[in-house]
Enzyme design. Sequence first.
Site, PDB file in Angstrom:
ATOM      1  N   LEU A  83     -26.661 -33.982  29.463  1.00 31.90           N
ATOM      2  CA  LEU A  83     -25.649 -33.187  30.165  1.00 31.90           C
ATOM      3  C   LEU A  83     -24.515 -32.821  29.228  1.00 31.90           C
ATOM      4  CD1 LEU A  83     -25.240 -35.348  33.397  1.00 31.90           C
ATOM      5  CD2 LEU A  83     -26.074 -33.001  33.346  1.00 31.90           C
ATOM      6  N   LYS A 110     -22.091 -40.658  38.099  1.00 35.16           N
ATOM      7  CA  LYS A 110     -22.859 -40.712  36.856  1.00 35.16           C
ATOM      8  C   LYS A 110     -22.984 -42.198  36.547  1.00 35.16           C
ATOM      9  CE  LYS A 110     -23.021 -38.727  32.229  1.00 35.16           C
ATOM     10  NZ  LYS A 110     -23.472 -39.876  31.514  1.00 35.16           N
TER      11      LYS A 110
HETATM   12  S1  IVH Z   1     -28.537 -35.308  35.894  1.00 34.78           S
HETATM   13  C1  IVH Z   1     -31.115 -32.218  33.890  1.00 34.78           C
HETATM   14  N1  IVH Z   1     -27.338 -37.091  37.435  1.00 34.78           N
HETATM   15  O1  IVH Z   1     -26.532 -39.271  32.367  1.00 34.78           O
HETATM   16  C2  IVH Z   1     -30.407 -33.280  34.633  1.00 34.78           C
HETATM   17  N2  IVH Z   1     -27.766 -37.694  35.163  1.00 34.78           N
HETATM   18  O2  IVH Z   1     -25.444 -37.913  29.986  1.00 34.78           O
HETATM   19  C3  IVH Z   1     -29.678 -34.178  33.751  1.00 34.78           C
HETATM   20  N3  IVH Z   1     -27.052 -39.956  34.586  1.00 34.78           N
HETATM   21  O3  IVH Z   1     -29.617 -38.542  30.858  1.00 34.78           O
HETATM   22  C4  IVH Z   1     -29.275 -35.458  34.323  1.00 34.78           C
HETATM   23  N4  IVH Z   1     -26.267 -40.516  36.556  1.00 34.78           N
HETATM   24  O4  IVH Z   1     -29.399 -40.716  32.161  1.00 34.78           O
HETATM   25  C5  IVH Z   1     -27.819 -36.809  36.203  1.00 34.78           C
HETATM   26  N5  IVH Z   1     -26.287 -38.540  38.898  1.00 34.78           N
HETATM   27  C6  IVH Z   1     -26.777 -38.294  37.692  1.00 34.78           C
HETATM   28  C7  IVH Z   1     -26.727 -39.243  36.654  1.00 34.78           C
HETATM   29  C8  IVH Z   1     -27.223 -38.890  35.394  1.00 34.78           C
HETATM   30  C9  IVH Z   1     -26.480 -40.919  35.325  1.00 34.78           C
HETATM   31  C10 IVH Z   1     -27.388 -40.080  33.149  1.00 34.78           C
HETATM   32  C11 IVH Z   1     -28.788 -39.631  32.805  1.00 34.78           C
HETATM   33  C12 IVH Z   1     -28.633 -38.515  31.810  1.00 34.78           C
HETATM   34  C13 IVH Z   1     -27.266 -38.809  31.253  1.00 34.78           C
HETATM   35  C14 IVH Z   1     -26.628 -37.565  30.636  1.00 34.78           C
END
Ligand code: IVH
Length: 665
Positions: A83, A110
């Site tokens: 992200l 997150k």
């Molecule tokens: S969405 C394409 N949603 O944060 C979608 N990620 O810094 C990308 N993560 O690799 C991820 N909580 O491991 C998403 N609610 C959430 C999340 C989340 C933790 C982590 C995930 C991702 C990382 C990116």
Amino acid sequence: MSEAIKKKIKSLESEIRLHQKKYYLENSPTISDRDFDQMFQELIELEKKYPDYVSHNSPTKIVGSDLDNNFEKFKHTIPVLSLDNTYSTQELIDWAVKLSKESIYSFEWKIDGASIVLYYKNGELDKAVTRGTGGVGDDITDNIRTIKNIPLVLSKKMDLIVRGEVYMTFQDFDDFNQLNDGKYANPRNLTSGSIKQKNSSLVSNRPLKIAVYDAYFIIENKMKTHKEIIHFLEKESFPVLGDTQFKTIDNFEKVINEFKKRKEKIGFPTDGLVIKLNDINQRNLLGETSHSPRWARALKFEATLAMTIIEDIDFAIGRTGKLTPRAKVTPVKLLGTTVTYATLHNQDFINEKKIGIGAKVKIAKRGEIIPAVEEVVEEPLSIFTLPDRCPSCDSKLSKKDDSVDFFCLNKICSARIINSLIFFCQRKQMDIEGLGDKMIEFFYNKNIIQSIIDIYDLHNKREAIETLDGLGKKSVTIILEGIEKSKQKDLKLILPSLGFSEIGHKVTEILIESGYDDIDKILSAVKEKNATEKFTNIFGLGEKTIISIINEFSETNNISLIKNLQKRGLNFTATQKPKSSKSIFKDQTWCVTGSFEKFNPRDKAMELVVFYGGRKTSSITSKTTHLLLGEGAGSKLEKANSLGVKIVSEKEFLSILKDAGYTEN
Ligand code: IVH
């Protein structure tokens, strides 16, 4: 000029790679997330300005890798993206305005854990894979199967990919860490370390959880929004993030503030929020870069920092002899508590950050637990050097193996003894009422309790201690009753309480389950010539642990401690788990390979072997009589065939069990 810029880009790239390695692979970051993100942003901006100097494998083009040599590689069938993030609400709003003013956006936590991709085939969990490089990940299916809140079978025979995060609650982390001498820094590090364990039976006692946040359907589906996907996941019994909110831009600030207020109460680690466009069609039109989707952003929360001054640096020696330095700081409020100390970890950390007395520093609760020095704002006159002698007993300190820490190796060091006594009496160990930290220190300093044996001889000194300041008949009775009551504990609790290296609760349990249910059996086993081989055959014991078992139970001081405790009525025999009267596996030694439909984790099958009178072993040897064969078997099958071991399928195993009266539930 151009050379200088080229050089700057290259150096940022390699510094980012170095910190990604420390974060993803070694689970021990040395800079804050904020500093890392700033470095990353600087590189993005330089690359924007000087596109000719962008290298094709720049960290901004790929996802930070968590790949590990110990696992099979799996090629992701979807791009597992990261992200883009911001720390500013205004920047987030600007991004959303540019994207789509009227649309609905989802807001969710997150979670600060480890990313996981779950592949379901024909309605069953087939593979669980780390994010890896985003293109290829580590296959950690066996480890993930041990996590209790994950559905292994779906309602329909469909193919599905689900993304989520493995994490640990603060409470579970604290409980686990207490049993392990506080050796883990925070829930995130313990989570990433746990899912990368080589032996999945060791993962099953780690309190891991999963929360999922996205699904990808292989066959076209009619879901139009993120909301529908989340509902679908919920219906399929996936643990979804509880409080996803759906909002338009005018409500962004309000919802962000609400989330921020709740942060301290949710009980799991989070480093911010993830904001996503709700409409899937809109998402598809926007697409993604090789690093991240254009339709989502992370809003990271600043680690709450507090500015203070290091007034002094002291160090404590733990029961294992480890020297832990800490900074005494001018008291300062941080997330609801007043902080007076911050951890300094070790000399490497002190050198890297340039820490010393008089330094003006920013401190933060890393992983929201232990306050740590994040940044030195004004450098001290000199960088602090840790002593090379034990502050308690003055012995020369030394490094153990490849550890960065220093240890006092003197077994009769007062600090080590007091902390060992404290450990022995703790709630999770012998749980002796009345003998808390302060009381133990008091008795130690008064020369009344100097060893574990003295605890059990305390009743002889009853009259003398009743007259001590602050103690009376009543409190002495509580202590003596607490000590007497602890004698009801058996091998299962006594052994881990002794604090022998590597011999904690799990190892003790494994020993007991493998037939070492009495201390005499252990003491005589370590004397045998083939002791190493014998222990190597036990399911779940690693090389380091086996060396410790042999060393600790051969040492005369330890043997005499055990004998003396036995004389005082402590019970060094384990009360056995109930076993079936039908010993259908008597005299058989079973090994297991592959994965199973009914036994997840597969250790459950091995528990049944033990319940019905058999033994379990982790590797095939001439003593192994049966191999329980699951899907995706490895080299064990070949070895079993070459040694003529009887191979049993899951179906056959179930039918043997059913004949003995076993019913599935
Ligand atoms: S969405 C394409 N949603 O944060 C979608 N990620 O810094 C990308 N993560 O690799 C991820 N909580 O491991 C998403 N609610 C959430 C999340 C989340 C933790 C982590 C995930 C991702 C990382 C990116």
